[in-house]
Design an enzyme around this catalytic site. Structure first.
Site, PDB file in Angstrom:
ATOM      1  N   GLN A 106      71.777  37.042  15.313  1.00  0.00           N
ATOM      2  CA  GLN A 106      70.695  37.761  14.652  1.00  0.00           C
ATOM      3  C   GLN A 106      69.755  36.728  14.051  1.00  0.00           C
ATOM      4  OE1 GLN A 106      71.050  39.738  10.700  1.00  0.00           O
ATOM      5  NE2 GLN A 106      70.762  41.628  11.861  1.00  0.00           N
ATOM      6  N   TYR A 176      62.678  42.652   5.416  1.00  0.00           N
ATOM      7  CA  TYR A 176      62.562  41.225   5.658  1.00  0.00           C
ATOM      8  C   TYR A 176      61.127  40.991   6.153  1.00  0.00           C
ATOM      9  CZ  TYR A 176      67.591  40.315   5.100  1.00  0.00           C
ATOM     10  OH  TYR A 176      68.860  40.161   4.589  1.00  0.00           O
ATOM     11  N   ALA A 351      80.141  48.525  11.884  1.00  0.00           N
ATOM     12  CA  ALA A 351      80.245  47.470  10.886  1.00  0.00           C
ATOM     13  C   ALA A 351      81.428  47.713   9.962  1.00  0.00           C
ATOM     14  CB  ALA A 351      78.945  47.358  10.093  1.00  0.00           C
ATOM     15  N   ARG A 352      81.286  48.654   9.006  1.00  0.00           N
ATOM     16  CA  ARG A 352      82.324  48.820   7.986  1.00  0.00           C
ATOM     17  C   ARG A 352      83.663  49.239   8.568  1.00  0.00           C
ATOM     18  NH1 ARG A 352      78.739  52.627   4.200  1.00  0.00           N
ATOM     19  NH2 ARG A 352      77.959  53.145   6.283  1.00  0.00           N
TER      20      ARG A 352
END
Length: 411
Positions: A106, A176, A351-352
């Site tokens: 990433q 971002y 993810a989690r």
């Protein structure tokens, strides 16, 4: 009149391609900042972190977050693309490949979310912006900054190829830098990079073109882009749909992964579930610790969790483009994966659930009824300051990136 039967939904565990990349299955370990690099270099802990998901059965794991410039880091130990970092990155990609999985990097620039104190340089934003977490002002990026950072994305992508990565995931989300340019809430410019949606999307499109030109067809290019900033006046679906179409028309993207929320203004919006205020306060320095305890509920909101919670919005993007898409958000088990496949998504990102159980994919392939043990308490989130992990499986040993010699570290 008879209607032809719909083709069966793809098997999530069958091989599939993203551009030039062929994955052994359609499950991707989503980018979660690991907090395991040290002095911007790969450590043994970071390597082992990604090998665990490769060994656990994912088609691809994502190394996050690899800044394209020193001042774009959100943490002082975050990886950025230096000569010194390359040997460790190559060892990491080799180790993941040895387990039969692919690996993505990433890449992006933290912009107004970056840490000016840690980086020794001002944070950059489309317009001057006060960041409450760092208690500092981000300065307006000049056109020269925009051009430099665009080229830095291209150089990061070239280095990703050199380091053995199979894909790059370009970060266009979470406010971002590229995402903050998209946001009318943050971008108040009056030049060619502000105002109309076409102008606000110019930077993101230039980044994606530079990345595509840098890698050609050697590795896959994924864009991770916001659908909703989660704040009034921010970027939302009505603008995300045309931007996704423009990226497809530009021919710069092999797949889209849609996300939501603002690390700058509403960090919990992506992470449905509990907001662990106490745990966040515990890892913050003073005076931010006191601020989190006193007024944390005002900016760390809790949102109800449900499986596939980004599907409703992502479905709007799915209907607008023909690009392969990766569904993120609340992917916990085989029924949700199958739903994503039926809805036309080619891949899912987890993810989690994988932080809780790195081998979940292997077990799901053996028994589709295997339930996820993740309870969405989100207490994993503050651990990225000390090594990202599920606190329910932690055995009382606090890992830290500074423990052990970094892979590729040159003293």
């Amino acid at each position: 009149m008879t209607t032809s039967p719909q083709p069966p939904a793809p098997d999530v565990f069958a091989p599939a391609g993203i551009g030039p990349l062929q994955l052994r299955n359609r499950v991707i370990k989503a980018a979660t900042y690991e907090g395991l690099s040290h002095r911007s270099l790969v450590t043994r802990d970071l390597l082992d972190f990604h090998v665990a998901y490769a060994r656990g059965g994912v088609g691809m794991t994502t190394v996050a977050y690899c800044a394209v410039a020193r001042e774009g880091r959100t943490d002082r130990h975050q990886i950025y693309w230096t000569d010194e970092a390359m040997p460790g990155l190559r060892r990491l990609t080799d180790a993941v490949h040895a387990e039969g999985a692919a690996v993505s990097a990433q890449i992006g620039h933290g912009g107004p979310v970056a840490s000016p104190k840690a980086n020794g340089a001002p944070a950059l934003s489309p317009s001057k912006h006060f960041h409450a977490t760092s208690l500092s002002w981000a300065q307006e990026a000049s056109v020269a900054d925009i051009r430099r950072i665009t080229e830095a994305h291209a150089e990061a992508a070239r280095r990703a190829v050199e380091a053995g990565f199979d894909a790059v995931e370009v970060h266009l989300g979470h406010n971002y830098l590229a995402s903050s340019f998209l946001s009318p809430r943050v971008n108040h410019r009056t030049d060619a990079y502000g105002g109309s949606l076409e102008n606000r999307a110019r930077f993101a499109r230039e980044i994606m073109k530079a990345v595509r030109d840098a890698v050609g067809g050697r590795i896959a290019v994924i864009a991770k882009m916001n659908m909703d900033d989660g704040v009034p006046g921010g970027f939302w679906l009505d603008e995300a749909i045309p931007v996704a179409r423009w990226l497809e028309q530009d021919g710069t993207v092999d797949a889209l992964e849609m996300t939501a929320g603002s690390s700058l203004l509403n960090p919990m919006y992506l992470f449905k579930g509990d907001a662990p205020l106490g745990e966040f306060a515990d890892v913050m320095p003073q005076p931010i610790k006191l601020g989190v305890k006193a007024v944390g509920k005002r900016f760390l909101h809790s949102y109800p969790y449900r499986d596939a919670y980004l599907l409703e919005d992502a479905r709007q993007i799915r209907a607008a483009v023909d690009l392969p898409m990766i569904l993120l958000g609340g992917i916990t088990g085989k029924p949700v994966m199958d739903l994503a496949m039926r809805e036309g998504f080619e891949f899912v990102a987890m993810a989690r659930a994988l932080l809780r159980e790195p081998d979940l994919i292997n077990r799901l392939q053996k028994n589709a009824d295997t339930p996820s043990l993740c309870i969405h308490c989100n207490k994993c989130m503050p651990t990225n300051f000390t090594g990202t992990r599920c606190v329910l499986t932690d055995r009382g040993t606090t890992r830290h990136a500074s423990w052990g010699k970094p892979e590729g570290y040159v003293a």
